[in-house]
Design an enzyme around this catalytic site. Sequence first.
Site, PDB file in Angstrom:
ATOM      1  N   GLU A  54       0.813  -1.224   0.000  1.00  0.00           N
ATOM      2  CA  GLU A  54       0.000   0.000   0.000  1.00  0.00           C
ATOM      3  C   GLU A  54       0.839   1.263   0.000  1.00  0.00           C
ATOM      4  OE1 GLU A  54      -0.611  -2.591   1.981  1.00  0.00           O
ATOM      5  OE2 GLU A  54      -2.726  -3.160   1.785  1.00  0.00           O
ATOM      6  N   PHE A 116     -11.828  -7.177  13.403  1.00  0.00           N
ATOM      7  CA  PHE A 116     -10.746  -7.660  12.558  1.00  0.00           C
ATOM      8  C   PHE A 116     -10.388  -6.593  11.518  1.00  0.00           C
ATOM      9  CE2 PHE A 116      -9.362  -9.925   8.658  1.00  0.00           C
ATOM     10  CZ  PHE A 116      -8.138 -10.353   9.145  1.00  0.00           C
ATOM     11  N   GLN A 117      -9.114  -6.312  11.399  1.00  0.00           N
ATOM     12  CA  GLN A 117      -8.591  -5.290  10.472  1.00  0.00           C
ATOM     13  C   GLN A 117      -9.239  -3.926  10.688  1.00  0.00           C
ATOM     14  OE1 GLN A 117      -8.475  -6.896   6.408  1.00  0.00           O
ATOM     15  NE2 GLN A 117      -6.431  -7.718   6.875  1.00  0.00           N
ATOM     16  N   LYS A 166     -17.664  -0.627   5.357  1.00  0.00           N
ATOM     17  CA  LYS A 166     -18.122  -1.591   4.355  1.00  0.00           C
ATOM     18  C   LYS A 166     -19.637  -1.520   4.150  1.00  0.00           C
ATOM     19  CE  LYS A 166     -17.337  -6.371   2.997  1.00  0.00           C
ATOM     20  NZ  LYS A 166     -16.791  -7.684   3.393  1.00  0.00           N
ATOM     21  N   MET A 484      24.429   8.696   2.607  1.00  0.00           N
ATOM     22  CA  MET A 484      24.280   9.975   3.298  1.00  0.00           C
ATOM     23  C   MET A 484      24.518   9.801   4.794  1.00  0.00           C
ATOM     24  SD  MET A 484      23.986  13.089   2.585  1.00  0.00           S
ATOM     25  CE  MET A 484      23.080  13.664   1.167  1.00  0.00           C
TER      26      MET A 484
END
Lengths: 587, 172
Positions: A54, A116-117, A166, A484
């Site tokens: 993502e 969940f999630q 949802k 760096m």
Amino acid sequence: MSHEQDINGAEILLKALADQGVEVVFGYPGGAVLPIYDEIFKQNRLRHILVRHEQAAVHAAEGYARATGKVGCVLVTSGPGSTNAVTGLLDAMLDSTPMVCLTGQVPTSLIGNDAFQEADTTGITRPCTKHNYLVKDVNDLARVVHEAFYVAKSGRPGPVVIDLPKDVMTAKGKYVGVGKVRHKTYMPKVKGEMSAIEQAAELMAGAKKPILYFGGGVINSGNAAIDLAGKLVKMTGFPFTQTLMGLGSAPASSPQFLGMVGMHGTYEANLAMHGCDVMVCIGARFDDRVTGKTSAFSPHSKKIHIDIDPSSINKNIMVDVPIVGDVGHVLEDLIRVWKAKQLHIDEKALKSWWRTIDGWRSKDCLRYVRSKKVIKPQYAIERLYELTKAKDPIIATEVGQHQMWAAQFAKFDVARHWLTSGGLGTMGFGLPAAMGAQVAFPDKLVVNIAGESSIQMNIQELATLMQERLAVKIFIMNNQYLGMVRQWQELLHGGRYAESHMDVHPDFVKLAEAYGHKGRRVDKPADLDDAIMEMIETPGAFILDVRTDASENVFPMIPAGAAHNEMLMGPEDEAGNPSSEDGMVLV
Amino acid sequence: MTGAKHPHARRHTIAVLVDNEPGVLARVIGLFSGRGYNIESLTVAEVAARENLSRITIVTSGTAQIIEQIKAQLSRLVPVHKVVDLTTDGPAVERELALVKVASIGDKRVEALRIAGIFRAHTVDATNESFVFEIVGRSDKIDAFVNLMEPLGLVDVSRTGVVAIARGTQPL
């Protein structure tokens, strides 16, 4: 009875995206967004690019947005989908990149139950977005989507999150068109105060040692602003510099261009900023990487600051003439005032200022010791630039030494060809950003200049490149170090290279092949041109693993805590200029 | 350096008119904590139900530059309608309400009641061994009252924080 038929939330969403002109969405499916993916499956209008992480979806949308000037669009699922997107959102926030990120959410009945999630996405993303929404009623959905696009692209652009439970995606509701939505509070001021613009014009006309300092705001403002910036440069004959984000805002081939300003900017740009008597800051924000030590920043100048965000004004540096407004609108008025008042520059003074600047230029601050044995990183970028410039490539970078060398040695005559993570400095930005730009311009040469460490932060996107047939060229400057970090350890921490060397790296050529791409390794300067040509001419994505001199540092450098006139020019300066204790605590 | 301890730091009362929507207070508070600004007091309540507006009153302190930053940062939050610095934009009235519980007997109890009278505090609850006083005024008046109650059996204080409004005919 309503004339409009009720449709489900996912349909409303896709209709709204279509009305907003969204052609591409970068995403990754999951449980909470299945109804949306179901709608995507049923249509052919919106193209979905399936990434492999993502974070890459967000960076890809950034690359797409920055290369096109459109709003980037992202779709991720709830919980880990949205938390993985957070780095990209903050990156877009700090670099003012317009974006709408759609995140799935558990059904409204489960919110707050540690489902969940489930993640408190609006809570987590509040400080790293320009604004965010949680849509709890399907009848608010269309309005929120239109509002989100308006907020993302107007004023100082930025990322906007819409969190979509949802059940709202499956509930039936009404669609509302774009024209019917008007925001009640968010109306950024685009026209600058005329009296301030007049004051600025007169200050510029009276300047003896002026400088124009362009930032990413010029590019964000749009093509009109970019044209006007070029016009202003020609009309005044003033020297100009650009920030990392502003590269390409006016042509780098102009003899008036002094190179980039700031920590790794050129000697002439930084000394001109330090010694000027009038500074015109246009769409830039006096970032700490630009100013160095603020108390010693350009001590003798009158400062004009044009910015659309009032909070950018007097934040780091106090200015004399603040002008809140859109760069395009303000420059239009400024040029008009200049002409109407028949203002002229002080030719004699400007000539003498240019003589001073030419003296600084003659130091040739970007010079480096050439080698026939080992590929110097500066040489690698120089050759890449020379061999590709006819193709007018889009160049993306990761973050680190290679990024600074790219900024110093690649030249941009046009805007939107330089994609880099400036504010947040996100390693792993370049590959997905290049991918996003390539989606927008499939036939264009898009090169990601990377370090061997940065590239591994989103290396999984090699699969996306193959699946979507995106011919991104990956130019890895491989010095086996977090370069760096190593440079700072050398300069600031007595050469104690704690954890900045990686003994183990993949064989990048084999890695390219594992994903179905081609690759090549090059370690001799004599072979470099041939390797670059092979990279460009081979169809499809390509990894060129360029083995570069591991000990090279980026110069010039303003050490942390130092002023513009205290630059280190090269290795010869290192020994005599140990950085102060004060500087050590700065980043 | 947030400015709160700077020698030129000054106390400012800022009124913010916002859409009354979920998360708006978190945005304001998050801005202050995220950018290291100081909050001395904060009050919030709906003030116009029809327009769905809430008013937040924030007391903060900082140098002039920091206060300007705070106002600019607040103004760029999307649900913010208006930001007004009541300290600099003309005279304003500030009030705070406190409920002060004092538990004592004998002379101390009598003295607490006497001082409450001087401060025009109302007694809103009483038992044989305690009072709850309601006091309204500027914050320094409430500070003074609370300090006086300390040796007289002070056990609990609840304060609303500052609410403020500009003097004269104009709305925010």
